[in-house]
Design a protein around this motif. Structure first.
Motif, mmCIF file in Angstrom:
data_model
loop_
_atom_site.group_PDB
_atom_site.id
_atom_site.type_symbol
_atom_site.label_atom_id
_atom_site.label_comp_id
_atom_site.label_asym_id
_atom_site.label_seq_id
_atom_site.Cartn_x
_atom_site.Cartn_y
_atom_site.Cartn_z
ATOM 1 N N GLU A 104 42.053 16.918 -16.620
ATOM 2 C CA GLU A 104 41.925 15.466 -16.761
ATOM 3 C C GLU A 104 40.925 14.901 -15.750
ATOM 4 O OE1 GLU A 104 44.755 11.459 -16.831
ATOM 5 O OE2 GLU A 104 45.656 13.462 -16.617
ATOM 6 N N ASP A 108 37.604 12.805 -16.701
ATOM 7 C CA ASP A 108 37.380 11.449 -16.198
ATOM 8 C C ASP A 108 36.043 11.352 -15.461
ATOM 9 O OD1 ASP A 108 38.292 8.777 -16.033
ATOM 10 O OD2 ASP A 108 38.875 9.094 -13.951
ATOM 11 N N ARG A 111 33.405 11.238 -18.127
ATOM 12 C CA ARG A 111 33.408 9.910 -18.752
ATOM 13 C C ARG A 111 32.631 8.905 -17.906
ATOM 14 N NH1 ARG A 111 35.829 5.437 -17.736
ATOM 15 N NH2 ARG A 111 37.077 6.384 -16.079
ATOM 16 N N ARG A 112 32.821 8.958 -16.599
ATOM 17 C CA ARG A 112 32.113 8.023 -15.721
ATOM 18 C C ARG A 112 30.615 8.303 -15.707
ATOM 19 N NH1 ARG A 112 36.470 9.444 -12.294
ATOM 20 N NH2 ARG A 112 35.057 10.444 -10.794
ATOM 21 N N HIS A 146 40.220 7.361 -24.017
ATOM 22 C CA HIS A 146 39.757 6.621 -22.847
ATOM 23 C C HIS A 146 38.385 5.989 -23.090
ATOM 24 C CE1 HIS A 146 43.044 8.926 -21.111
ATOM 25 N NE2 HIS A 146 43.054 8.044 -20.130
#
Length: 257
Positions: A104, A108, A111-112, A146
């Protein structure tokens, strides 16, 4: 005829003693069989010590080689140069399809990087050797939940290890420039492999899950033998476990923008 002076008897090892006259018995020589056994034990001990030293030198040399291959290509989230693709390496997925905290954190971070324009497409590469275990699909599901558009995510189902993920990114998906995303204890090995395979690769490592001290230390220790495996992978130039045909997923995603 006068009495003769008595002649002192020679003192033998058996009768020689200390001040009180008590004798110290001489040590008996070791039986031949015992001597042979002692020699064998000494030889085995020396061989074992030499073997341990050789293994330690191999591990140390492998780690130094891996780190030198990644030197100058590891960055923070803020300083990493832009690249068209982020290669997100897989990790454990739970039975209910939930990514582990380590995976995860990688997702994340990727994703950023996408949100800030550092990359344009996410290539999620993981293990799907068995039907009931599917890392890439779980990774895509988390990213979409997300806010990442599905068109920005490409799945590689045969990233069975770091070498396979790097090799397939180039040879199957046609990637030439990539930002590798994984944990910081793993990033040097991943970047070094990608660069050796021929990718223009930089890397960003996640440290957020270092709060899980036990698993973090355990995974970090595994990097030492993993670096030795890198030597074999690179020296052998082996093909990935599954190579397959060229896939256009990354090209299509970049074209769609």
């Amino acid at each position: 005829m006068p009495d003769e002076e008595p002649v002192a008897a020679p003192i033998s090892a058996a009768t020689a003693g200390g001040a009180d006259g008590d004798a110290e018995p001489a040590a008996a020589p070791a039986p031949p069989r015992r001597r042979r056994w002692l020699r064998l034990v000494r030889r085995l001990a020396l061989l074992a010590a030499a073997g341990v030293l050789a293994v330690l030198l191999l591990i140390k040399g492998s780690v130094i080689w891996v780190r030198s291959g990644a030197d100058g290509h590891l960055f923070t989230e803020q300083t990493v140069p832009a690249a068209p693709v982020a290669l997100v390496l897989g990790a454990q997925v739970y039975a209910d399809g939930t990514p582990s905290p380590f995976l995860e954190a990688r997702l994340d971070l990727a994703r950023r990087l996408l949100e800030t324009g550092k990359v344009k497409v996410l290539l999620v590469s993981g293990d799907n050797m068995h039907h009931e275990y599917d890392e890439p699909t779980a990774m895509r599901a988390w990213l979409m939940a997300h806010g990442v558009p599905e068109r920005k995510i490409v799945r590689d189902y045969a990233g069975f290890d770091t070498y396979d993920s790097c090799a397939r990114a180039k040879r199957v998906f046609g990637v030439t420039q990539v930002t590798v995303v994984t944990q910081s204890y793993h990033i040097a090995r991943a970047v070094m492999l990608c660069r050796h395979i021929g990718l223009e690769a930089a890397g960003v490592g996640d440290d957020s899950v270092s709060r899980f001290k036990g698993p973090w230390r355990s995974n970090a220790r595994r990097e030492y033998p993993a670096c030795v495996k890198v030597v074999y992978d690179v020296a052998s130039g082996r093909d990935p476990v599954y190579l397959g045909q060229h896939e256009t997923g990354v090209e299509d995603a970049l074209r769609e923008g």
